[in-house]
Design a protein around this motif. Structure first.
Motif, PDB file in Angstrom:
ATOM      1  N   TRP A  10     -45.902 -49.861 -21.894  1.00  0.00           N
ATOM      2  CA  TRP A  10     -47.096 -49.148 -22.360  1.00  0.00           C
ATOM      3  C   TRP A  10     -47.358 -47.912 -21.506  1.00  0.00           C
ATOM      4  O   TRP A  10     -48.474 -47.625 -21.096  1.00  0.00           O
ATOM      5  N   VAL A  11     -46.312 -47.170 -21.235  1.00  0.00           N
ATOM      6  CA  VAL A  11     -46.488 -45.899 -20.528  1.00  0.00           C
ATOM      7  C   VAL A  11     -46.778 -44.842 -21.589  1.00  0.00           C
ATOM      8  O   VAL A  11     -46.014 -44.695 -22.537  1.00  0.00           O
ATOM      9  N   THR A  12     -47.888 -44.150 -21.448  1.00  0.00           N
ATOM     10  CA  THR A  12     -48.175 -43.061 -22.386  1.00  0.00           C
ATOM     11  C   THR A  12     -48.457 -41.768 -21.639  1.00  0.00           C
ATOM     12  O   THR A  12     -48.546 -40.706 -22.243  1.00  0.00           O
ATOM     13  N   ALA A  13     -48.639 -41.873 -20.324  1.00  0.00           N
ATOM     14  CA  ALA A  13     -48.925 -40.673 -19.535  1.00  0.00           C
ATOM     15  C   ALA A  13     -47.926 -40.598 -18.385  1.00  0.00           C
ATOM     16  O   ALA A  13     -47.462 -41.627 -17.899  1.00  0.00           O
ATOM     17  N   THR A  18     -46.245 -42.100 -14.320  1.00  0.00           N
ATOM     18  CA  THR A  18     -46.754 -43.455 -14.140  1.00  0.00           C
ATOM     19  C   THR A  18     -45.829 -44.154 -13.145  1.00  0.00           C
ATOM     20  O   THR A  18     -44.613 -44.118 -13.298  1.00  0.00           O
ATOM     21  N   VAL A  21     -51.337 -44.444 -12.135  1.00  0.00           N
ATOM     22  CA  VAL A  21     -51.094 -43.268 -12.982  1.00  0.00           C
ATOM     23  C   VAL A  21     -51.585 -42.007 -12.273  1.00  0.00           C
ATOM     24  O   VAL A  21     -52.756 -41.937 -11.881  1.00  0.00           O
ATOM     25  N   GLY A  22     -50.689 -41.050 -12.117  1.00  0.00           N
ATOM     26  CA  GLY A  22     -51.080 -39.765 -11.527  1.00  0.00           C
ATOM     27  C   GLY A  22     -50.996 -39.756 -10.010  1.00  0.00           C
ATOM     28  O   GLY A  22     -50.912 -40.802  -9.357  1.00  0.00           O
TER      29      GLY A  22
END
Lengths: 207, 150
Positions: free
Chosen positions: A173-176, A179, A188-189
């Motif tokens: 479920w990586v969308t950004a 990660t 994240v980030g």
């Protein structure tokens, strides 16, 4: 169910049930997460106590911003953590996939990390219509075997390696991007990595 | 149904639908991703952003379904209006400080709005919440069904 109280209770129950149901419906099915990657995309001892996997995109500005934090962590925990790079070129970044394949092919000649660093350090330079010329130029600068590198870029196996990482990212479920998974825990980030990730690494190393 | 009642019903269905959509999109995704968006606003530390990212989507969902079904409608409208007010302040901060935020994070990764679009959208939703709060007299709600009980 005729009293006001029981009807109110049923109303609240309906709200609660629908909240849970809508999240389950939006979540769908998730596959198992894999941090597997070729050796040339790993840094640090394989037996290290802590494994950091980064899903990243060479055209993503936030990934470039996170690079100093990543380099600082690798230097700070040198020899104690294993770092693995996973390709996750986002669809909205037109040149990211070409960059991923180019880096993958540099990796097959043992130059993944210098090529990786070059792509981030010069992100503004190559992410445009002239991407192909710049990517080729970087391969030349790093003294790669040009013919083998070009043949690799045409080889479906290089693209398949990028696709395999994309699947791992989608399963996780990586969308950004970027990660990071530190021993399976998500950050994240750059800010989460710097401020929470390092604390978590310390905690994992003390175990 | 009176025209004013029909308008109030439409308003609560619109706000409720938006909140359910936004809440489900964010609650279904990992909280760390929404926390990253919250951090980009430059208002909270990671220690606070992560719990907020975990809780806020569920509040949106609860308010959204309450409005859609008409459960404690006026309270839900007031809560949603207050929440949109806070979002407006946060988005105003981003616009005024010229923080480069490509996506307001309002709908997780599903739909992207710029902060300026988010400001307009949230202003509209706040107005609809105010209308529901002020004029709710809707018979097509679970509140009305509960009130008809013994």
């Amino acid at each position: 169910m005729r009293t006001k109280f029981s009807r109110r209770l049923a109303s609240f129950g309906a709200v609660l049930a629908l909240c849970v149901a809508s999240v389950l419906a939006a979540r769908g099915a998730r596959g198992p997460f894999s941090a597997a990657a070729p050796d040339y995309r790993g840094r640090g001892p394989e037996a290290a106590k802590v494994l950091i996997a980064e899903f990243s995109d060479f055209q993503c500005p936030a990934c470039r911003v996170a690079e100093p934090a990543v380099r600082q962590i690798l230097s700070l925990y040198d020899g104690r953590v294993r770092f693995v790079f996973k390709h996750f070129p986002l669809k909205m970044h037109e040149w990211a996939r070409a960059g991923a394949v180019a880096a993958e092919c540099a990796g097959r000649q043992g130059a993944f990390w210098p090529y990786h660093d070059r792509l981030y350090d010069r992100q503004d330079e190559w992410t445009n219509e002239k991407a192909d010329a710049f990517l080729t130029g970087y391969a030349k600068d790093l003294k790669l075997d040009a013919a083998a590198w070009q043949a690799c870029r045409r080889d479906p196996a290089a693209a398949a390696a990028v696709d395999a990482d994309m699947k791992d990212g989608n399963d996780a479920w990586v969308t950004a991007t970027p990660t990071f998974f530190i021993d399976g825990r998500r950050f994240v980030g750059a800010q989460q990595l710097r401020e929470l990730g390092t604390l978590f690494i310390d905690k994992e190393l003390k175990k | 149904m009176k025209p004013r009642s029909a308008a109030t019903l439409a308003a609560r269905l619109i706000v409720g639908g938006v909140l359910v959509y936004a809440g489900a999109a964010k609650a279904a995704a990992p909280a760390e991703e929404f926390a990253n968006v919250i951090l980009n606003y430059g208002l909270l530390s990671p220690d606070l952003a992560l719990p907020m990212a975990a809780v806020l989507p569920w509040i949106e969902l609860a308010l959204g379904w309450s409005l859609l079904l008409g459960v404690q409608t006026r309270t839900a409208a007031a809560g949603a209006g207050g929440m949109f007010g806070v979002f407006l302040l946060a988005l105003g901060h981003v616009v005024l400080k010229k923080i480069p935020l490509p996506n307001c994070g309002c709908f997780g990764d599903v739909t992207h709005l710029t902060p300026a679009q988010g400001l307009m959208f949230d202003s509209l939703l706040t107005a609809l919440c105010a209308a529901v709060f002020a004029y709710d007299e809707d018979s097509m709600s679970l509140d009305a069904w509960a009130a008809r009980g013994r």
